[in-house]
Design an enzyme around this catalytic site. Structure first.
Site, short mmCIF file in Angstrom:
data_model
loop_
_atom_site.label_atom_id
_atom_site.label_comp_id
_atom_site.label_asym_id
_atom_site.label_seq_id
_atom_site.Cartn_x
_atom_site.Cartn_y
_atom_site.Cartn_z
N ARG A 187 4.23 -8.10 17.89
CA ARG A 187 5.17 -6.85 17.31
C ARG A 187 4.36 -5.87 17.69
O ARG A 187 3.10 -5.64 17.19
CB ARG A 187 5.68 -7.26 16.04
N HIS A 230 0.70 -1.34 0.04
CA HIS A 230 -0.06 -0.05 0.09
C HIS A 230 1.07 1.36 -0.11
O HIS A 230 1.99 1.09 0.33
CB HIS A 230 -1.00 -0.06 1.26
N ASP A 261 0.99 5.19 1.86
CA ASP A 261 0.26 5.86 3.07
C ASP A 261 -0.29 7.28 2.69
O ASP A 261 0.18 7.88 1.41
CB ASP A 261 1.59 6.10 3.89
N HIS A 271 4.83 -0.10 -0.11
CA HIS A 271 5.34 -1.20 0.83
C HIS A 271 4.36 -1.87 1.55
O HIS A 271 3.01 -1.90 1.51
CB HIS A 271 5.92 -0.22 1.91
#
Length: 736
Positions: A727, A665, A667, A717
């Protein structure tokens, strides 16, 4: 015929005398009085701080001083608040019998607890001769103790009209004739006695008495504080009376002017000046050189309100460079909120010190009662050499603080600490008439270290050191912190002032700072995170990575992929507490496309996250971006000035069973920051970020490090799968 010869002879003699006189200069002065013909007499029954200061100034100018009454019981009444002082006249009367026939001896009788010398014997004797009288009294503008006698004073054109008995200078036979008239009691008033002598015209003429109307010799401060200013010289400092343009030799803090005298005595005569700085700071120091047995110290710690950064406070206290087996710890914690901090401290350090006592909120002690309790532990323990009181809002950055305070060898001394970038500090330089804060002329210069030294001040709080012997001898009453309606620190300081115990503040070193406890909200899980506005220095110290500054000084910013910059930003504590805050909130979004938190209610690339707005941290987070991310942006993307604004700021949680990865995607940002909040290999396996255009992956994120990359167009990314554990990352889409 014989009569004519006699008349001619007298005429001749008169002519010769007139001729001889005409040969002398018109402005000829009398022969100076030798300084060895001056004797200073003072009455003191105890070696108070004021007396010792008086003697120091006398020694500086080489005055010969004889002390009367030392070690004897004082029976002269409470002269600070009422009539009395007759004992001084009786002792002077007895002493003067030894000097009654010394016609060339000049005697000066002065008070000593509230008086200093500003000039030397030569100047004093010269001004006495210029007064052209046998006896000179100090003068003031107020009548004491009987105001009804005011009209009986001789009229004067200018100057102070009324007698003050705190300073007398005259030839010994005349002083003796005056005091031999004393037949009253020790608690009768000395000033009234001298006043009646002076107001008697016959006595005034017989003894040749005058007053020092224009403060040439004696400066009484009562009623004249506004007239007296400091005059700085290259070697020493004087007090100047601006009304009479005089430089008085003796400064007397009579009445309620003791605090102003203390202010003047911070400079006069050689204590501090602009050229040489502090002239007495290294006098009479406690020497730690080769010392084998360190003094025993009781440390009283007080947590009286919800206070930010308490764990860090104790970390710094534990780093004090002082033998732990010489430290007795007393802690009063008045807040249930801090019980978790106290429990951790107790478990880790209960056996570190000589003794460790904690009093908690369940005891329901007032501040005054708790502080009395801590001080009493030192007072009762004969081996306690010092009591060190410190509040939890003090950030000690100097590990030598305790040693440096002991070294100055004062009865009560505190290190100067102030709020970062503000004038708010732990001392007052002056007091108002009702006993509250007033700003002294030198306050700002002292706080800003433009004047460096050891300063006698009327009030201190937060942190101070008191000698154990002072607690047992002068501040010996247990209830020092409860007085009238005053807060505990004001009560202690008032008690010390009334007992004549000097309090000092030192700014000779950098000791630390005060933090603000105002607006400390304890409704969150990790409340210190919200202190970025109220206590920015402490926030940065706790939460920003220790190597952050190296980004700018050593170019510590890596570029693992094109236009992807990697740099340290958060400390371990910041990462852990941010995760803790989010998990405490607990309402993770679940990575759903429908999302009512955003405009339009739909998320194209959803993550399992919590927004900063949900935990009420948006304002603080945006400030963090402006303060710490924006400078990095300017460095790595040269020429781009970010607005430091972001609509979406959130913490993402990746787990194999909920959301392990994120599809490719772009941002909705000019640039994005992605901060790793925990450690690969310890907390999770897998993870990382891949940039498709460059076929470049960042697969080993470092805890507390952020990578920064363009959001639109060039940097498609994806989030690589987390294969084990959990995480956490913090994300901001900046400049959307």
């Amino acid at each position: 015929m014989a009569l004519e010869y006699m008349q001619l002879f007298y005429l001749f003699i008169l002519t010769v005398l007139q001729f001889t006189h005409s040969l002398q200069p018109a402005n000829s002065e009398p022969v100076p009085i030798p300084t060895d013909k001056l004797l200073v007499l003072t009455v003191a029954t105890q070696q108070t701080d004021g007396f010792l200061r008086f003697m120091q100034t006398a020694k500086y100018f080489n005055y010969t001083v004889k002390v009367l009454g030392m070690g004897k019981e004082w029976k002269g009444g409470d002269v600070g608040n009422s009539i009395g002082g007759g004992q001084k006249v009786r002792l002077l009367k007895e002493a003067m019998q030894n000097y009654a026939d010394h016609e060339d001896l000049v005697v000066m009788s002065v008070d000593s607890y509230d008086l200093i010398f500003a000039g030397g014997p030569e100047e004093l004797l010269k001004k006495f001769q210029q007064a052209n009288h046998k006896v000179v009294f100090a003068a003031e503008g107020l009548v004491w103790p009987d105001k009804r006698l005011a009209d009986k004073y001789p009229s004067i054109r200018s100057g102070k009209r009324f007698l003050n008995s705190g300073g007398i200078i005259g030839y010994a036979p005349h002083i003796n004739k005056m005091v031999q008239q004393w037949e009253l009691h020790d608690n009768d008033d000395d000033q009234l006695f001298y006043t009646k002598v002076y107001l008697d015209p016959l006595q005034r003429e017989r003894l040749n008495i005058t007053l020092d109307h224009k403060s040439q010799i004696f400066q009484n401060l009562n009623g004249a504080v506004d007239e007296v200013l400091l005059k700085f010289g290259t070697e020493r400092v004087r007090a100047r009376n601006v009304v009479y343009d005089s430089l008085p030799v003796v400064i007397h803090g009579n009445g309620n002017t003791k605090i102003y005298l203390n202010y003047l005595a911070n400079y006069i005569p050689n204590v501090w000046n602009y050229e040489q700085g502090c002239g007495v700071c290294d006098n009479d120091l406690f020497d730690f050189t080769d010392i084998k047995d360190y003094p025993s110290v009781t440390i009283g710690v007080f947590i009286e309100q919800p206070t930010p950064f308490v764990p860090e406070f104790f970390e710094k206290l534990l780093t004090l460079d002082y033998p732990k087996d010489k430290l007795h710890i007393f802690i009063h914690n008045n807040e249930v909120y801090h019980e978790k901090h106290m429990q951790k401290l107790w478990v880790q350090n209960k056996n570190v010190f000589k003794s460790f006592k904690v009093v908690g909120p369940e005891e329901n002690l007032s501040q005054g009662e708790a502080r009395n309790m801590g001080m009493e532990l030192c007072r009762k323990r004969e081996s306690c050499d010092y009591y060190f009181s410190i509040d939890a809002d003090v950030v000690l950055t100097n590990t030598q603080t305790l040693r440096l305070l002991i070294e100055q060898n004062r009865k009560i001394i505190g290190p100067l600490v102030s709020r970062h970038g503000k004038l708010w500090s732990n001392f007052w330089g002056a007091l108002s008439l009702d006993g509250y804060y007033a700003r002294s002329e030198d306050y700002i210069d002292i706080v800003q270290s433009k004047r460096v030294g050891v300063w006698n001040i009327p009030y201190m709080a937060h942190i101070y050191l008191i000698k154990g012997e002072t607690l047992r001898n002068e501040l010996k009453e247990r209830n020092q912190f409860v007085l009238e309606k005053l807060d505990p620190d004001m009560a202690l300081c008032k008690n010390a002032r009334q007992l004549g115990v000097f309090m000092y503040i030192t700014n000779r070193h950098e000791f630390g700072r005060l933090i603000s406890t105002a607006n400390y909200n304890t409704s969150h899980f990790n409340n210190d995170l919200w202190q970025i506005f109220e206590n920015p220095v402490d926030w940065k110290e706790k939460y920003i990575h220790q190597n952050y500054s190296k980004i700018f000084t050593q170019n510590l910013a890596e570029q693992p992929c094109p236009d992807v910059f990697w740099f340290p930003i958060f400390s371990e504590k910041a990462c852990d507490e941010l995760i803790g805050e989010m998990e405490h909130y607990g309402s993770w979004s679940g990575g759903k496309y429908t999302d009512k938190r955003i405009s339009g209610g739909y998320e194209n690339v959803p993550t399992d996250d919590i927004h900063m707005t949900q935990v009420d941290y948006e304002k603080e987070w945006l400030h963090f971006i402006r303060e710490f991310i924006s400078p990095v942006t300017l460095k790595v993307f040269s020429g781009y000035y970010t607005k430091g604004y972001a609509l979406l700021n959130f913490v993402v949680k990746y787990t194999p069973d909920r959301q392990a990865s994120l599809r490719p995607h772009h941002d909705s940002s000019t640039f994005t920051i992605n901060i790793a909040l925990n450690s690969k290999g310890t907390d999770f396996e897998g993870g990382g970020c891949k940039f498709h255009r460059y076929n470049c992956s960042l697969e080993s994120p470092r805890k507390g490090w952020s990578f920064m990359h363009p959001g639109r167009l060039t940097h498609l990314h994806e989030g690589l799968p987390t294969t084990n554990g959990t995480r956490y990352i913090a994300i901001s889409f900046i400049d959307p």
